[in-house]
Structures are given as structure tokens and as C-alpha cells.
Design an enzyme around this catalytic site. Sequence first.
Site, PDB file in Angstrom:
ATOM      1  N   HIS A 305     -93.754  11.960  63.597  1.00 27.16           N
ATOM      2  CA  HIS A 305     -95.171  12.328  63.223  1.00 27.16           C
ATOM      3  C   HIS A 305     -96.031  12.275  64.403  1.00 27.16           C
ATOM      4  O   HIS A 305     -95.983  11.419  65.198  1.00 27.16           O
ATOM      5  CB  HIS A 305     -95.436  11.444  62.081  1.00 27.16           C
ATOM      6  CG  HIS A 305     -96.746  11.971  61.309  1.00 27.16           C
ATOM      7  ND1 HIS A 305     -98.190  11.990  61.708  1.00 27.16           N
ATOM      8  CD2 HIS A 305     -96.710  12.566  60.167  1.00 27.16           C
ATOM      9  CE1 HIS A 305     -98.846  12.316  60.894  1.00 27.16           C
ATOM     10  NE2 HIS A 305     -98.266  12.984  59.946  1.00 27.16           N
ATOM     11  N   ASP A 362     -92.391  13.847  54.205  1.00 28.28           N
ATOM     12  CA  ASP A 362     -91.376  15.044  53.751  1.00 28.28           C
ATOM     13  C   ASP A 362     -89.949  14.297  53.534  1.00 28.28           C
ATOM     14  O   ASP A 362     -89.103  15.195  52.825  1.00 28.28           O
ATOM     15  CB  ASP A 362     -91.398  16.012  54.682  1.00 28.28           C
ATOM     16  CG  ASP A 362     -93.185  16.694  54.829  1.00 28.28           C
ATOM     17  OD1 ASP A 362     -93.523  16.514  55.748  1.00 28.28           O
ATOM     18  OD2 ASP A 362     -93.479  16.986  53.551  1.00 28.28           O
TER      19      ASP A 362
HETATM   20  C1  SDX Z   1     -96.483  16.583  58.165  1.00 30.15           C
HETATM   21  O1  SDX Z   1    -100.406  15.817  60.967  1.00 30.15           O
HETATM   22  C2  SDX Z   1    -100.269  15.438  59.754  1.00 30.15           C
HETATM   23  O2  SDX Z   1    -100.955  14.471  59.280  1.00 30.15           O
HETATM   24  C3  SDX Z   1     -99.053  16.342  58.988  1.00 30.15           C
HETATM   25  C4  SDX Z   1     -98.797  15.654  57.606  1.00 30.15           C
HETATM   26  C5  SDX Z   1     -99.897  15.922  56.715  1.00 30.15           C
HETATM   27  O3  SDX Z   1     -99.927  15.001  55.617  1.00 30.15           O
HETATM   28  O4  SDX Z   1    -100.785  16.696  57.046  1.00 30.15           O
HETATM   29  O5  SDX Z   1     -98.257  14.299  57.702  1.00 30.15           O
HETATM   30  C6  SDX Z   1     -97.615  16.379  56.924  1.00 30.15           C
HETATM   31  O6  SDX Z   1     -96.436  17.849  58.572  1.00 30.15           O
HETATM   32  C7  SDX Z   1     -95.363  15.754  58.502  1.00 30.15           C
HETATM   33  C8  SDX Z   1     -94.534  16.096  59.693  1.00 30.15           C
HETATM   34  C9  SDX Z   1     -93.477  17.044  59.126  1.00 30.15           C
HETATM   35  N1  SDX Z   1     -92.561  17.675  59.992  1.00 30.15           N
HETATM   36  C10 SDX Z   1     -91.275  17.291  60.292  1.00 30.15           C
HETATM   37  O7  SDX Z   1     -90.959  16.277  59.610  1.00 30.15           O
HETATM   38  C11 SDX Z   1     -90.887  18.449  61.303  1.00 30.15           C
HETATM   39  C12 SDX Z   1     -89.759  17.235  62.107  1.00 30.15           C
HETATM   40  N2  SDX Z   1     -90.913  16.551  63.023  1.00 30.15           N
HETATM   41  C13 SDX Z   1     -91.278  16.981  64.380  1.00 30.15           C
HETATM   42  O8  SDX Z   1     -91.158  18.594  64.442  1.00 30.15           O
HETATM   43  C14 SDX Z   1     -92.288  16.178  65.036  1.00 30.15           C
HETATM   44  O9  SDX Z   1     -92.103  14.872  64.960  1.00 30.15           O
HETATM   45  C15 SDX Z   1     -93.814  16.617  64.600  1.00 30.15           C
HETATM   46  C16 SDX Z   1     -94.130  17.960  64.744  1.00 30.15           C
HETATM   47  C17 SDX Z   1     -94.073  16.149  63.287  1.00 30.15           C
HETATM   48  C18 SDX Z   1     -94.475  16.037  65.656  1.00 30.15           C
HETATM   49  O10 SDX Z   1     -94.592  16.553  66.893  1.00 30.15           O
HETATM   50  P1  SDX Z   1     -95.210  16.002  68.108  1.00 30.15           P
HETATM   51  O11 SDX Z   1     -96.259  14.919  67.787  1.00 30.15           O
HETATM   52  O12 SDX Z   1     -95.666  17.147  68.722  1.00 30.15           O
HETATM   53  O13 SDX Z   1     -94.239  15.220  68.898  1.00 30.15           O
HETATM   54  P2  SDX Z   1     -93.253  15.988  69.961  1.00 30.15           P
HETATM   55  O14 SDX Z   1     -92.597  17.223  69.073  1.00 30.15           O
HETATM   56  O15 SDX Z   1     -93.958  15.967  71.159  1.00 30.15           O
HETATM   57  O16 SDX Z   1     -92.029  14.980  69.776  1.00 30.15           O
HETATM   58  C19 SDX Z   1     -91.818  13.738  70.574  1.00 30.15           C
HETATM   59  C20 SDX Z   1     -90.727  13.250  71.179  1.00 30.15           C
HETATM   60  C21 SDX Z   1     -90.066  14.644  71.698  1.00 30.15           C
HETATM   61  O17 SDX Z   1     -89.111  14.101  72.774  1.00 30.15           O
HETATM   62  P3  SDX Z   1     -89.406  13.950  74.125  1.00 30.15           P
HETATM   63  O18 SDX Z   1     -89.494  15.449  74.607  1.00 30.15           O
HETATM   64  O19 SDX Z   1     -90.501  13.408  74.290  1.00 30.15           O
HETATM   65  O20 SDX Z   1     -88.019  13.461  74.947  1.00 30.15           O
HETATM   66  O21 SDX Z   1     -89.909  13.061  70.056  1.00 30.15           O
HETATM   67  C22 SDX Z   1     -89.124  13.971  69.762  1.00 30.15           C
HETATM   68  C23 SDX Z   1     -89.293  15.155  70.338  1.00 30.15           C
HETATM   69  O22 SDX Z   1     -88.128  15.723  70.702  1.00 30.15           O
HETATM   70  N3  SDX Z   1     -88.897  14.168  68.200  1.00 30.15           N
HETATM   71  C24 SDX Z   1     -87.784  14.378  67.503  1.00 30.15           C
HETATM   72  C25 SDX Z   1     -88.426  14.557  66.172  1.00 30.15           C
HETATM   73  N4  SDX Z   1     -89.773  14.533  66.203  1.00 30.15           N
HETATM   74  C26 SDX Z   1     -90.128  14.443  67.538  1.00 30.15           C
HETATM   75  N5  SDX Z   1     -86.349  14.338  67.969  1.00 30.15           N
HETATM   76  C27 SDX Z   1     -85.805  14.530  66.638  1.00 30.15           C
HETATM   77  N6  SDX Z   1     -85.967  14.726  65.547  1.00 30.15           N
HETATM   78  C28 SDX Z   1     -87.291  14.656  65.156  1.00 30.15           C
HETATM   79  N7  SDX Z   1     -87.850  15.067  63.905  1.00 30.15           N
END
Ligand code: SDX
Length: 427
Positions: A305, A362
Site C-alpha cells: 500500500h 483487497d
Molecule cells: C487500494 O491509496 C489508497 O488508499 C488505495 C486503497 C483505497 O482504499 O482507496 O487503499 C485501495 O488500492 C489498495 C491497494 C490495492 N492494490 C494492490 O493490492 C496491488 C498490489 N500492490 C502494489 O501494486 C503496490 O503495493 C501499490 C500500488 C498498492 C502501492 O505501490 P507504491 O506505493 O507505488 O509502492 P511501489 O510500487 O513503489 O512498491 C515499493 C516496493 C517496490 O520494490 P522496490 O522497487 O522498491 O524494490 O515494494 C514492491 C515494489 O516492487 N512491492 C511489491 C508489492 N507492492 C509493492 N512487491 C510484491 N508484491 C506487491 N504487492
Amino acid sequence: MADKKATLTVDGKNYEFDIVKGSLGYESIDIHGLSQNKLFMYDPGLVSTAVCESAITYVDGDEGMLLYRGYPIDQLASNADYLEVSYLLLFGERPTKQQYQDFSKLVKRHTLVHEQLTKFFQGFRRDSHPMAVMCGVSGALAAFYHDSIDVKKEEHRELTAIRLLAKIPTLAAMCYKYSIGQPFMFPQNNLSYAGNFLYMMFATPCEPYVVNPVLERALDKIFILHADHEQNASTSTVRIAASSGANPFACIAAGIASLWGPSHGGANEACINMLEEIGTVDRIPEFIARAKDKNDPFRLMGFGHRVYKNYDPRAKVMRETCHEVLKELNIKNPLFDVASELERIALSDPYFIDHKLYPNVDFYSGIVLKAIGIPTSMFTVMFALARTVGWIAHWKEMYKQGNFKIARPRQIYTGYTERDFPAIDKD
Ligand code: SDX
């Protein structure tokens, strides 16, 4: 007058800014006058940028805390229903019993959609993704309400808020009925908000339909958990659309479009698809390895998140609700076993611990929705249904705060510098 200042030094020149702080949360540097010095701040994804003041919802990502108007989400899920929470989000305070009854009655008087709106569905293929249909029909509401079009008038905004809260479940259920070729079911105003939605989804004209109270309560909790969440992508989309003074129904349609993405509201559908792809507990290590592999775009849906760097408090409530529903329905859903084991493994894996990746709202919601009988393709529609009240609350807050400016971010231009364009016959 702010008592704390921040100083930015560029090319030896100092720029001073106020440091501002709300009632909770991080301090912010107020840089709104920076561009007068021919300087911009660069913050892709707005990771470190507060774009507005708001009193609706507060998320403490470090503590895993979520407050709607100061009330913790777990208490709201236990002690309130969705319409009561909707009143709280829209008006800022808990309703009295009388206010709650009046509000419920008012919402129930607006659950029908214009009969002409049913014709919009005929243009869609039956196998259209329900979110594509929702984008279309929610925006189409803008074509029906010219009696409340002046967003500067508070009474028009109040009426629009009630219409949206009341009609979104009706439209959502119509999306489902249309996809399975069944007739639309009219709202039943003697039922609760969640009960009426279950009726419109699963009843048919051929036989009586009795709402299961456990499913009704579980669905109502899901609506509460998804109702609002600060300036997430879809809420920010609604705010940006509203900043131009756009039609409120069109603003909500924009929010629905933004929510659809798998990184946002589409994650519940993507998460259940992922759990089904994993299939069995013994395949979990393979997917954990893929999630950690920088060369593999795969991510664990339902994990991570932007703000929560702790357990999403909504996921905790969702997990309990999941247990309750599966027990009540006596369902042995292997997906729940896969989800529980995936959570256990991920939370002990150094990669997830270092990246502060916890289950989010989720992660379990899809299993509950599936147990209730909601098809996977409708999961994000459920999220949009529940989040509509949050979007409306933010839309109302913008007008209440008044004198908002049209959102107009700047950029770092990386294209060509000026060059001449010769007429093609000169080549
Ligand atoms: C919702 O914003 C909100 O409040 C949203 C929400 C709401 O109520 O409105 O809470 C609802 O959208 C919840 C999130 C649902 N999405 C998912 O579950 C999809 C999977 N999650 C990721 O896509 C991700 O965690 C995000 C998009 C939710 C957040 O991404 P960020 O904050 O942009 O973080 P990032 O993508 O830069 O990740 C940071 C690191 C990265 O690794 P590095 O490049 O730093 O080495 O963490 C890793 C990412 O690769 N990472 C994950 C991961 N999520 C982040 N690695 C594996 N699996 C994951 N799910």
C-alpha cells in the site's frame, strides 16, 4: 502565522516557507508560492505531496490506523451500518436516531433510476466488463438531473449527494443483471441498504427472495470498510474533475474509471484471480519468488500500500468477516486456506518485511464477495458502490471550503526545444 519555517537554498539563494500541520499526521512545507521564483517541486505519483486540507478521513500508515471523522474503522464496522457511516462522512457527525431515520427514508426515496436510463444498457454487449458499463451509466446520470445542476447551490449539492448514494447500488445491480440476461429488479425500500442490494442482485420476478442476515451484515461491513480513504487515486480523480466545476455525476464517473485499475480498486478482482491461479498451498513459494523477482512484473495482489506500512486495519476486519461468512455458509473454500497460508509466509519473508508489504483491504474481500455469490467481474463495482459516498463527501467538502482553484499540475519538459516546421511540399 506558522511558528515553524523551512528554508530551501538554490544557487546560494534562500527561499523560506511556512511549515503547516493538521490535527494529526506529518508536518507539511507550504510551497504554494514557489513557482513565483521560477521553481517547481518534482514529485511523481504525489508520494510526498499533500494536495488539500480535509477533515473527513485520516490514515496513519505507520500505525495501521484509519479514522472516519475521528472514529476508528473497527468500531464503525462493529457498531454502525453503512448508511450511518455515510451520514457521518457526509455531515461530519454521528446522526441522532431521528436524523438517521430521516436520512434513510430520504435515500430510499431516490433508489429508482429514470426508466430511460435502462435503455443505455442495451448498447453494451452482455459480456462487457461491468466496470465499463458502470463508467457509462454513472456518467449518463448527468443527462437526467437538470433540476440540480447548479453546483454552487448547497441544496443542489445535497440532492445530488442523496441521488448518487441511492442510485449507485441500483445501477451496480443492473450491471450484473444485464450481464446474465435476467430482468432488472426494482429496489425494495422496505429493505436495508445492503439487503436491498442483495435483493436487486439475486432476486428474480419468479419467486420470493429472502435476504440472509449474515450476508447482509457482511456486505454492509464491506461497504463501510471501503467507504473512504483520504486522497487515494480515485478520490483525487474526483477532486481534480470537480476542481473545474464539472457535473458531479461526471466527476463520480471519473472516479469509477480511476478505481478500475488493478493497482487500485481492481486489486480485489486481481487478487482472487491470483489466488485461483496459485490454486494450492504447495504452489505459494513459486509465486512469492516471482513477486520478489525484479525482472518479473508479477506482484502479490492484495499486498502492499502507498500509505500503510503496517497491517491495513480494514484487512483485519475483512479477515474476521471472511471467517464468519464461510462458517455461516459452511463453505470450505480452499482459497481461504491459500490466502491464510500466503499471508503467513509473506509476513515472515524478509523481502515483504523489509518492503513493509502487508495485506491490504483487497486481500480477503474477494473471498467474502465470492462466498456471498458476487461474481469476480463485479468485485470492483462493489468497491465503486461503497466508495461513492467517500467521493461525494470530498466533493461536498471542496465546495464547503470554497475558493478552490482548478487543479493544474506542472511538468518537467523533456521534449524538443523550438524548431521550424517546413511545409511538406518544400521537402
Ligand atoms: C487500494 O491509496 C489508497 O488508499 C488505495 C486503497 C483505497 O482504499 O482507496 O487503499 C485501495 O488500492 C489498495 C491497494 C490495492 N492494490 C494492490 O493490492 C496491488 C498490489 N500492490 C502494489 O501494486 C503496490 O503495493 C501499490 C500500488 C498498492 C502501492 O505501490 P507504491 O506505493 O507505488 O509502492 P511501489 O510500487 O513503489 O512498491 C515499493 C516496493 C517496490 O520494490 P522496490 O522497487 O522498491 O524494490 O515494494 C514492491 C515494489 O516492487 N512491492 C511489491 C508489492 N507492492 C509493492 N512487491 C510484491 N508484491 C506487491 N504487492
